[in-house]
Design an enzyme around this catalytic site. Structure first.
Site, PDB file in Angstrom:
ATOM      1  N   THR A   1       1.010  -1.003  -0.231  1.00  0.00           N
ATOM      2  CA  THR A   1      -0.089   0.052  -0.023  1.00  0.00           C
ATOM      3  C   THR A   1       0.735   1.126   0.074  1.00  0.00           C
ATOM      4  O   THR A   1       1.704   1.497   0.918  1.00  0.00           O
ATOM      5  CB  THR A   1      -0.738   0.062   1.130  1.00  0.00           C
TER       6      THR A   1
ATOM      7  N   LYS B   1      -7.620   1.513  -2.611  1.00  0.00           N
ATOM      8  CA  LYS B   1      -7.413   1.184  -1.371  1.00  0.00           C
ATOM      9  C   LYS B   1      -7.617   2.270  -0.337  1.00  0.00           C
ATOM     10  O   LYS B   1      -7.973   2.164   0.837  1.00  0.00           O
ATOM     11  CB  LYS B   1      -5.900   0.537  -1.346  1.00  0.00           C
TER      12      LYS B   1
ATOM     13  N   LYS C   1      -1.047   5.576   8.410  1.00  0.00           N
ATOM     14  CA  LYS C   1      -0.261   5.507   7.117  1.00  0.00           C
ATOM     15  C   LYS C   1      -1.459   5.636   5.881  1.00  0.00           C
ATOM     16  O   LYS C   1      -1.246   6.473   5.238  1.00  0.00           O
ATOM     17  CB  LYS C   1       0.549   4.254   6.927  1.00  0.00           C
TER      18      LYS C   1
HETATM   19  P1  NAD Z   1       5.976  -5.896   7.556  1.00  0.00           P
HETATM   20  O1  NAD Z   1       6.669  -4.761   7.844  1.00  0.00           O
HETATM   21  O2  NAD Z   1       5.546  -6.983   8.217  1.00  0.00           O
HETATM   22  O3  NAD Z   1       6.642  -6.556   6.237  1.00  0.00           O
HETATM   23  C1  NAD Z   1       7.462  -5.786   5.220  1.00  0.00           C
HETATM   24  C2  NAD Z   1       8.711  -6.323   4.850  1.00  0.00           C
HETATM   25  O4  NAD Z   1       9.333  -5.747   4.032  1.00  0.00           O
HETATM   26  C3  NAD Z   1       9.543  -6.652   6.168  1.00  0.00           C
HETATM   27  O5  NAD Z   1       9.708  -7.915   6.550  1.00  0.00           O
HETATM   28  C4  NAD Z   1      10.839  -5.823   5.808  1.00  0.00           C
HETATM   29  O6  NAD Z   1      12.107  -6.542   6.291  1.00  0.00           O
HETATM   30  C5  NAD Z   1      10.844  -6.111   4.213  1.00  0.00           C
HETATM   31  N1  NAD Z   1      11.587  -5.245   3.735  1.00  0.00           N
HETATM   32  C6  NAD Z   1      11.745  -3.476   3.789  1.00  0.00           C
HETATM   33  N2  NAD Z   1      12.533  -3.083   2.862  1.00  0.00           N
HETATM   34  C7  NAD Z   1      13.308  -3.981   2.276  1.00  0.00           C
HETATM   35  C8  NAD Z   1      14.116  -4.088   1.135  1.00  0.00           C
HETATM   36  N3  NAD Z   1      14.571  -3.104   0.769  1.00  0.00           N
HETATM   37  N4  NAD Z   1      14.133  -5.475   0.796  1.00  0.00           N
HETATM   38  C9  NAD Z   1      13.594  -6.440   1.158  1.00  0.00           C
HETATM   39  N5  NAD Z   1      12.754  -6.490   1.944  1.00  0.00           N
HETATM   40  C10 NAD Z   1      12.480  -5.379   2.403  1.00  0.00           C
HETATM   41  O7  NAD Z   1       4.573  -5.268   6.704  1.00  0.00           O
HETATM   42  P2  NAD Z   1       3.237  -6.173   6.156  1.00  0.00           P
HETATM   43  O8  NAD Z   1       2.081  -6.017   7.457  1.00  0.00           O
HETATM   44  O9  NAD Z   1       3.585  -7.136   5.833  1.00  0.00           O
HETATM   45  O10 NAD Z   1       2.672  -5.012   5.258  1.00  0.00           O
HETATM   46  C11 NAD Z   1       3.301  -4.988   3.932  1.00  0.00           C
HETATM   47  C12 NAD Z   1       2.418  -4.167   3.166  1.00  0.00           C
HETATM   48  O11 NAD Z   1       0.984  -4.408   2.963  1.00  0.00           O
HETATM   49  C13 NAD Z   1       2.394  -2.517   3.840  1.00  0.00           C
HETATM   50  O12 NAD Z   1       2.406  -1.620   2.597  1.00  0.00           O
HETATM   51  C14 NAD Z   1       1.072  -2.412   4.289  1.00  0.00           C
HETATM   52  O13 NAD Z   1       0.364  -1.191   4.262  1.00  0.00           O
HETATM   53  C15 NAD Z   1       0.327  -3.269   3.448  1.00  0.00           C
HETATM   54  N6  NAD Z   1      -0.942  -3.959   4.135  1.00  0.00           N
HETATM   55  C16 NAD Z   1      -0.738  -4.586   5.341  1.00  0.00           C
HETATM   56  C17 NAD Z   1      -2.090  -5.101   6.003  1.00  0.00           C
HETATM   57  C18 NAD Z   1      -1.707  -5.722   7.405  1.00  0.00           C
HETATM   58  O14 NAD Z   1      -2.942  -5.960   7.774  1.00  0.00           O
HETATM   59  N7  NAD Z   1      -0.538  -6.119   7.733  1.00  0.00           N
HETATM   60  C19 NAD Z   1      -3.240  -5.310   5.279  1.00  0.00           C
HETATM   61  C20 NAD Z   1      -3.345  -4.696   3.980  1.00  0.00           C
HETATM   62  C21 NAD Z   1      -2.131  -3.973   3.423  1.00  0.00           C
END
Ligand code: NAD
Length: 293
Positions: free
Chosen positions: A94, A169, A244
Site C-alpha cells: 500500500t 485502497k 499511514k
Molecule cells: P511488514 O513490516 O510485516 O513487512 C514488510 C517487509 O518488507 C519486512 O519483512 C521488511 O524486512 C521487508 N523489507 C523492507 N525493505 C526491504 C527491502 N529493501 N528489501 C527487502 N525486504 C524489505 O509489513 P506488512 O504488514 O507485511 O505490510 C506490507 C504492506 O502491506 C504495507 O504496505 C502495508 O500497508 C500493506 N498491508 C498490510 C496489512 C496488514 O494487515 N498487515 C493489510 C493490508 C495491506
C-alpha cells in the site's frame, strides 16, 4: 509452474508467498530479515542473497513492502537492472498513488508490464488466501497476473489504469478510519446515556448505523466475539497502519484538490492516538481515546 520472485516477506508477504508455493509455483524470495528467509525455506521456497538475485530468473516479480520509498528503491536498485525481459511486476504494497504511477511508468519505459495490486483482508486473509486485490494497470498485465492473484485472494477487481488499485485502497480505508471513529463515538455516548452496549449493537447492527466497523469489528468487547476489543486490542490492523493509509488519503486528496474534511479529522485523530498512546494496538482501540479511558 511459474517462477516467482517475492520481495518483502513480512506479516503479509510471507503467507502470500506460502500460498503460491502451496499451489505448486517456484518462489525465490528476499527480505532484509534473516528470520523471514528461514521461514520461506522451511515452507519450500528459495532464499536469495539479494533482491537482485531473486529477480534474475523470475517470470513474475511480486513486491510487498512497507511504503513508497521502499518500493521506489527496490525497483530502481534491484528489479529494473536485473529482471529478465518480459517479466511481469506486481506491487502489492500500500503506497502513495504518485509513486505507484511513477514506478509503473518507469517500468513501461523499460518495456515491462507492471500492476499496482494492494490488498485488503489483513494477515488472516493473507494466510487463508482470501485477500481482496484492487488492481491498477493494463488489461494484458491483469490477465497474466489473475491466476496468481486468484491463489492469494478471493476477490480480484481490476479497478482501472495504473495507480487505480492504490486509489481504491486509500478511499476504502478512509471510509473505515472515519467509520471506526463514528462507531466508537456512538458507544461512548451510549455509555454516558446509560444505554447498554449490547442493546445499542442489537439495534444499530440492524438499523441505518450498520457498517463493517460496527458489525464485523466492533470496537467494544462483547457484541462481536472475534473483534480485537475482546483481546485487549491485539492487532489485527494496527493504528499505525491506519494512520499511514489516512495520511496517504490526505496526500492524494491534496494533490487533486479533493475536499475530505472527515478524512482529515480522522488522520489527525489517529495521529494523536499513535503519538500519545500506542500505534501497535489495533486501530479499533481508538475507542479508548474517544471514551477517555
Ligand atoms: P511488514 O513490516 O510485516 O513487512 C514488510 C517487509 O518488507 C519486512 O519483512 C521488511 O524486512 C521487508 N523489507 C523492507 N525493505 C526491504 C527491502 N529493501 N528489501 C527487502 N525486504 C524489505 O509489513 P506488512 O504488514 O507485511 O505490510 C506490507 C504492506 O502491506 C504495507 O504496505 C502495508 O500497508 C500493506 N498491508 C498490510 C496489512 C496488514 O494487515 N498487515 C493489510 C493490508 C495491506
Amino acid at each position: 509452474m511459474t517462477s516467482i520472485a517475492f520481495i518483502g516477506l513480512g506479516n503479509m508477504g510471507f503467507p502470500m508467498a506460502k500460498n503460491l508455493l502451496g499451489a505448486g509455483h517456484a518462489v525465490c524470495g528476499f527480505d532484509l530479515s534473516a528470520d523471514s528467509l528461514e521461514k520461506l525455506e522451511a515452507a519450500g521456497g528459495t532464499a536469495a542473497a539479494s533482491a537482485a538475485d531473486a529477480v534474475r530468473n523470475a517470470e513474475v516479480v511480486i513486491t510487498m513492502l512497507p511504503a513508497g520509498k521502499h518500493v521506489r528503491a527496490v525497483y530502481d536498485d534491484s528489479v529494473f537492472p536485473n529482471a529478465a525481459a518480459g517479466a511481469l511486476f506486481i506491487d502489492c504494497s500500500t503506497i502513495d498513488v504518485d509513486t505507484s504511477r511513477a514506478v509503473a511508468a518507469d517500468a513501461a519505459a523499460k518495456g515491462f508490464l507492471m500492476l499496482d495490486a494492494p490488498v485488503s483482508g489483513g494477515t488472516g486473509g493473507a494466510e487463508a488466501g482470501t485477500l481482496t486485490f484492487m488492481v491498477g494497470g493494463e488489461d494484458a498485465a491483469f490477465e497474466r497476473a489473475s491466476p496468481l492473484l486468484d491463489i492469494m485472494g478471493a476477490t480480484i477487481v481490476h479497478a482501472g489504469g495504473s495507480g487505480s488499485g492504490q486509489a481504491a485502497k486509500i478511499c476504502n480505508n478512509m471510509v473505515l478510519g472515519i467509520s471506526m471513529i463514528a462507531v466508537s463515538e456512538a458507544f461512548a455516548l451510549a455509555d454516558r446515556l446509560g444505554l447498554d452496549r449490547q442493546k445499542l449493537f442489537d439495534i444499530s447492527s440492524k438499523s441505518s448505523g450498520q457498517c463493517w466497523a460496527m458489525t464485523s469489528y466492533c470496537p467494544v468487547p462483547g457484541p462481536v466475539p472475534t473483534s480485537p476489543a475482546n483481546r485487549e486490542y491485539k492487532p489485527g490492523f494496527t493504528a499505525a497502519m491506519m494512520l499511514k493509509d489516512l495520511d496517504l488519503a490526505q496526500q492524494a486528496a491534496e494533490s487533486v484538490n479533493a475536499i475530505t474534511p472527515m478524512g482529515k479529522k480522522a488522520a489527525e485523530f489517529y495521529g494523536k492516538f499513535v503519538t500519545e498512546r500506542d500505534g501497535n494496538l489495533d486501530f479499533s482501540a481508538i475507542f479508548q481515546k474517544v471514551r477517555g479511558i
